[in-house]
Design a protein around this motif. Structure first.
Motif, PDB file in Angstrom:
ATOM      1  N   UNK A   1      42.597  29.106  40.431  1.00 50.04           N
ATOM      2  CA  UNK A   1      42.573  28.513  41.778  1.00 50.04           C
ATOM      3  C   UNK A   1      42.266  29.595  42.826  1.00 50.04           C
ATOM      4  N   UNK A   2      42.940  30.758  42.676  1.00 54.05           N
ATOM      5  CA  UNK A   2      42.747  31.837  43.667  1.00 54.05           C
ATOM      6  C   UNK A   2      41.296  32.312  43.686  1.00 54.05           C
ATOM      7  N   UNK A   3      40.709  32.461  42.486  1.00 53.04           N
ATOM      8  CA  UNK A   3      39.326  32.942  42.419  1.00 53.04           C
ATOM      9  C   UNK A   3      38.367  31.886  42.969  1.00 53.04           C
ATOM     10  N   UNK A   4      38.633  30.621  42.665  1.00 52.03           N
ATOM     11  CA  UNK A   4      37.768  29.539  43.184  1.00 52.03           C
ATOM     12  C   UNK A   4      37.798  29.523  44.711  1.00 52.03           C
ATOM     13  N   UNK A   5      38.988  29.625  45.272  1.00 54.93           N
ATOM     14  CA  UNK A   5      39.110  29.626  46.742  1.00 54.93           C
ATOM     15  C   UNK A   5      38.394  30.854  47.325  1.00 54.93           C
TER      16      UNK A   5
ATOM     17  N   UNK B   1      37.092  39.938  44.379  1.00 56.87           N
ATOM     18  CA  UNK B   1      37.343  38.832  43.431  1.00 56.87           C
ATOM     19  C   UNK B   1      38.016  39.362  42.168  1.00 56.87           C
ATOM     20  N   UNK B   2      37.546  40.527  41.701  1.00 58.94           N
ATOM     21  CA  UNK B   2      38.128  41.131  40.498  1.00 58.94           C
ATOM     22  C   UNK B   2      39.596  41.492  40.727  1.00 58.94           C
ATOM     23  N   UNK B   3      39.889  41.983  41.926  1.00 61.77           N
ATOM     24  CA  UNK B   3      41.285  42.336  42.247  1.00 61.77           C
ATOM     25  C   UNK B   3      42.148  41.073  42.271  1.00 61.77           C
ATOM     26  N   UNK B   4      41.591  40.018  42.870  1.00 65.54           N
ATOM     27  CA  UNK B   4      42.337  38.754  42.958  1.00 65.54           C
ATOM     28  C   UNK B   4      42.595  38.207  41.553  1.00 65.54           C
TER      29      UNK B   4
END
Ligand SMILES: [Fe+2]
Length: 268
Positions: A183-187, A198-201
Motif C-alpha cells: 500500500x505504501x509503495x502504491x501510494x 520508493x526503495x526506502x519506503x
C-alpha cells in the motif's frame, strides 16, 4: 623487458625505402622480434586491421597517406599499438609534433641500430605497463562492483531474517508487513516519489513492526483488552524497532519511518 615478451613482440616497419625496410627487419629479427614490412601507410593500416601489432616503426614521408595521417588513425583505432616515427633530419620538428599526437619516440635516418633498439625496448616496456595498469583498473572496478552487490545482498538477507523472526513470533504480523509495504509503495508511486525513496519506503514497510520482537508474545497475542501497562509496552515497539535496526540500517530516513510509523500527522 623480459626476453620472453621481447621474443613475442610484433613490429610493423612502414617505410617506402626498401633498403631501410630490409636492414631494420633483419636487425630486429636477429634481436628476437617478429617483423612485418610494408611500403606505405595504407598497407600498414591493412595489416593493423587484420592482426594486432605491438609497435609500428612509421616513416613520416611516404607516398599516399603520410606518417602523420597513419599515426592519427592508429591512435584512434589501435591505441594499444605503440608508434615510433622514422624521420629524415629535415623533418625533426614534424617528428617532435607527432610525439604530442601520441608517437612514443622518433628515430633519425640513417638509423643507428643501437639507438633504435634502445628506443624500441623502452616503447614496448611503456606499452606493457599501460596495458597492465588499465587491466588492473578494469579488474578493480569489477571487483568493487561484485563486492558492493554481495554487501547489498547480505544486508537484504539480514533484514529478511528479521522480518521472518517477527512473523514467527506474532501471528498478526504474518502478511501484515507485506500488505503495508504494498500500500505504501502504491501510494508513493501515485505521488511520483523518486525511485530511491520508493526503495526506502519498501524496506521501511517490511521492517516497520520489527520492534515487536521486543514485546512479549502473551501480550502480542492476547485475545482480550490490554491493560494500560501492556498497551505502553506495545507502543514501545516503534522505538525498539529503530534500535534493533540501527546497527544494520545506516539510512536515517528508513529509521525515522520505523520510529514514527504510528505518529499522527500532527505529531501527537
Ligand atoms: Fe506498528
Amino acid at each position: 623487458m623480459t626476453t620472453d615478451s621481447k621474443n613475442k613482440a610484433k613490429i610493423l616497419i612502414a617505410d617506402d625505402e626498401i633498403r631501410v625496410r630490409e636492414i631494420l627487419s633483419r636487425k630486429l629479427t636477429d634481436n628476437g622480434y617478429h617483423c612485418l614490412t610494408v611500403p606505405d601507410g595504407n598497407s600498414a593500416l591493412k595489416i593493423l586491421k587484420a592482426e594486432p601489432v605491438d609497435l609500428v616503426l612509421l616513416d613520416i614521408m611516404m607516398p599516399g597517406k603520410s606518417g602523420s595521417e597513419v599515426l592519427q588513425e592508429i591512435k584512434l583505432r589501435y591505441p594499444d599499438t605503440a608508434v615510433i616515427m622514422i624521420t629524415a633530419i629535415a623533418d625533426v620538428q614534424t617528428a617532435i609534433g607527432l610525439m604530442k599526437m601520441g608517437a612514443y619516440d622518433y628515430i633519425i635516418k640513417p638509423v643507428e641500430l643501437n639507438v633504435l633498439s634502445l628506443s624500441l625496448d623502452r616503447a614496448l616496456e611503456k606499452r606493457e605497463l599501460i596495458i597492465e595498469n588499465r587491466d588492473y583498473q578494469l579488474n578493480l572496478e569489477q571487483r568493487v562492483e561484485e563486492q558492493t552487490k554481495k554487501i547489498r545482498q547480505s544486508f537484504l538477507n539480514s533484514t529478511t531474517s528479521l522480518a521472518y523472526a517477527l512473523e514467527a513470533k506474532d501471528k498478526y504480523t504474518h502478511g501484515h508487513s507485506e500488505r503495508v509495504t504494498e500500500i505504501a509503495v502504491t501510494v508513493a508511486r501515485e505521488l511520483d516519489i523518486p525511485k530511491a525513496m520508493l526503495e526506502k519506503i519498501r524496506l521501511a514497510g517490511l521492517l516497520h513492526d520489527v520492534g515487536k520482537i521486543g514485546v512479549s508474545e502473551s501480550i502480542l497475542n492476547k485475545p482480550g483488552k490490554l491493560t494500560s501497562e501492556e498497551f505502553e509496552l506495545v507502543k514501545s515497539h516503534c522505538e525498539v524497532g529503530e534500535r534493533i535496526l540501527s546497527p544494520i540500517v545506516e539510512d536515517k530516513e528508513i529509521l525515522e519511518m520505523v520510529r514514527h510509523h504510528h505518529e499522527r500527522y500532527d505529531g501527537d
